[in-house]
Motif scaffolding. Structure first.
Motif, short mmCIF file in Angstrom:
data_model
loop_
_atom_site.label_atom_id
_atom_site.label_comp_id
_atom_site.label_asym_id
_atom_site.label_seq_id
_atom_site.Cartn_x
_atom_site.Cartn_y
_atom_site.Cartn_z
N GLY A 35 0.79 -1.23 0.00
CA GLY A 35 0.00 0.00 0.00
C GLY A 35 0.82 1.28 0.00
O GLY A 35 0.37 2.31 -0.47
N ALA A 36 2.05 1.23 0.51
CA ALA A 36 2.90 2.42 0.58
C ALA A 36 3.38 2.87 -0.79
O ALA A 36 3.69 4.04 -0.98
N VAL A 37 3.43 1.95 -1.75
CA VAL A 37 3.95 2.29 -3.07
C VAL A 37 2.99 1.94 -4.20
O VAL A 37 3.30 2.14 -5.36
N ALA A 38 1.82 1.43 -3.87
CA ALA A 38 0.87 0.97 -4.88
C ALA A 38 0.21 2.13 -5.60
O ALA A 38 0.07 3.23 -5.07
N THR A 39 -0.20 1.86 -6.83
CA THR A 39 -0.98 2.82 -7.59
C THR A 39 -2.46 2.56 -7.33
O THR A 39 -2.83 1.48 -6.84
N GLU A 40 -3.28 3.53 -7.68
CA GLU A 40 -4.73 3.35 -7.51
C GLU A 40 -5.21 2.17 -8.35
O GLU A 40 -6.02 1.36 -7.89
N GLU A 41 -4.68 2.05 -9.55
CA GLU A 41 -5.07 0.96 -10.43
C GLU A 41 -4.72 -0.40 -9.85
O GLU A 41 -5.53 -1.33 -9.89
N SER A 42 -3.52 -0.52 -9.27
CA SER A 42 -3.13 -1.81 -8.70
C SER A 42 -3.98 -2.16 -7.47
O SER A 42 -4.31 -3.32 -7.24
N MET A 43 -4.36 -1.15 -6.70
CA MET A 43 -5.23 -1.40 -5.54
C MET A 43 -6.63 -1.82 -5.99
O MET A 43 -7.23 -2.73 -5.41
N LEU A 44 -7.13 -1.18 -7.05
CA LEU A 44 -8.46 -1.56 -7.56
C LEU A 44 -8.44 -2.96 -8.15
O LEU A 44 -9.37 -3.74 -7.93
N GLU A 92 -2.82 1.32 4.45
CA GLU A 92 -1.49 1.88 4.20
C GLU A 92 -1.50 2.77 2.95
O GLU A 92 -0.91 3.84 2.93
N TYR A 93 -2.22 2.33 1.93
CA TYR A 93 -2.34 3.11 0.69
C TYR A 93 -3.01 4.46 0.97
O TYR A 93 -2.54 5.51 0.51
N ARG A 94 -4.11 4.42 1.69
CA ARG A 94 -4.83 5.66 2.01
C ARG A 94 -3.99 6.61 2.85
O ARG A 94 -4.02 7.82 2.65
N ALA A 95 -3.24 6.08 3.81
CA ALA A 95 -2.37 6.91 4.63
C ALA A 95 -1.29 7.56 3.77
O ALA A 95 -0.98 8.74 3.94
N HIS A 96 -0.75 6.79 2.84
CA HIS A 96 0.27 7.33 1.94
C HIS A 96 -0.33 8.43 1.04
O HIS A 96 0.29 9.49 0.85
N GLN A 97 -1.53 8.19 0.52
CA GLN A 97 -2.18 9.19 -0.33
C GLN A 97 -2.49 10.47 0.45
O GLN A 97 -2.34 11.57 -0.07
N GLU A 98 -2.90 10.32 1.69
CA GLU A 98 -3.18 11.47 2.54
C GLU A 98 -1.90 12.26 2.82
O GLU A 98 -1.89 13.49 2.79
N ALA A 99 -0.81 11.56 3.07
CA ALA A 99 0.47 12.22 3.33
C ALA A 99 0.95 12.98 2.10
O ALA A 99 1.48 14.10 2.21
N VAL A 100 0.77 12.40 0.93
CA VAL A 100 1.17 13.06 -0.32
C VAL A 100 0.30 14.29 -0.56
O VAL A 100 0.80 15.34 -1.00
N ALA A 101 -0.97 14.21 -0.26
CA ALA A 101 -1.88 15.33 -0.48
C ALA A 101 -1.57 16.51 0.44
O ALA A 101 -1.82 17.67 0.10
#
Length: 103
Positions: A35-44, A92-101
């Motif tokens: 989740g820390a390095v995944a793309t939205e597409e890979s998560m979907l 983990e993905y959402r936390a990473h996206q929030e940190a980037v935002a």
């Protein structure tokens, strides 16, 4: 006429039984991205694969009442493990996206 009423019910029951999985489904868990390095597409994609994996095993469990408790519980554990793994990666993905935002 009353004698013909059970026939459609019998045909429906036979058709429902034909859709039942008779062989144990593949229990190889789908690949779940980090989740820390995944793309939205890979998560979907992982979400779709995990949902299909879970649905496949659930259908098998619904159809097979002759499984031992050990076999049944093993499959339930496998499904739970897959769901928890995906959910952990998603968090983990959402936390990473929030940190980037926030940058």
């Amino acid at each position: 006429m009353k004698a013909l009423l059970p026939i459609p019910a019998l045909l429906f029951a036979l058709q429902a039984n034909a859709a039942c999985y008779m062989q144990r489904p593949d229990t190889t868990m789908p690949a779940i991205p980090d989740g820390a390095v995944a793309t939205e597409e890979s998560m979907l994609n992982a979400q779709v694969e995990v949902q299909a994996y879970i649905a496949n095993i659930e259908k098998f469990l619904e159809c097979r009442s002759d499984l031992s408790s050990l076999e049944h519980n093993s499959l339930v554990f496998t499904v739970t493990e897959a769901a928890e793994s995906y959910n952990s990666s998603l968090t983990e993905y959402r936390a990473h996206q929030e940190a980037v935002a926030k940058r």
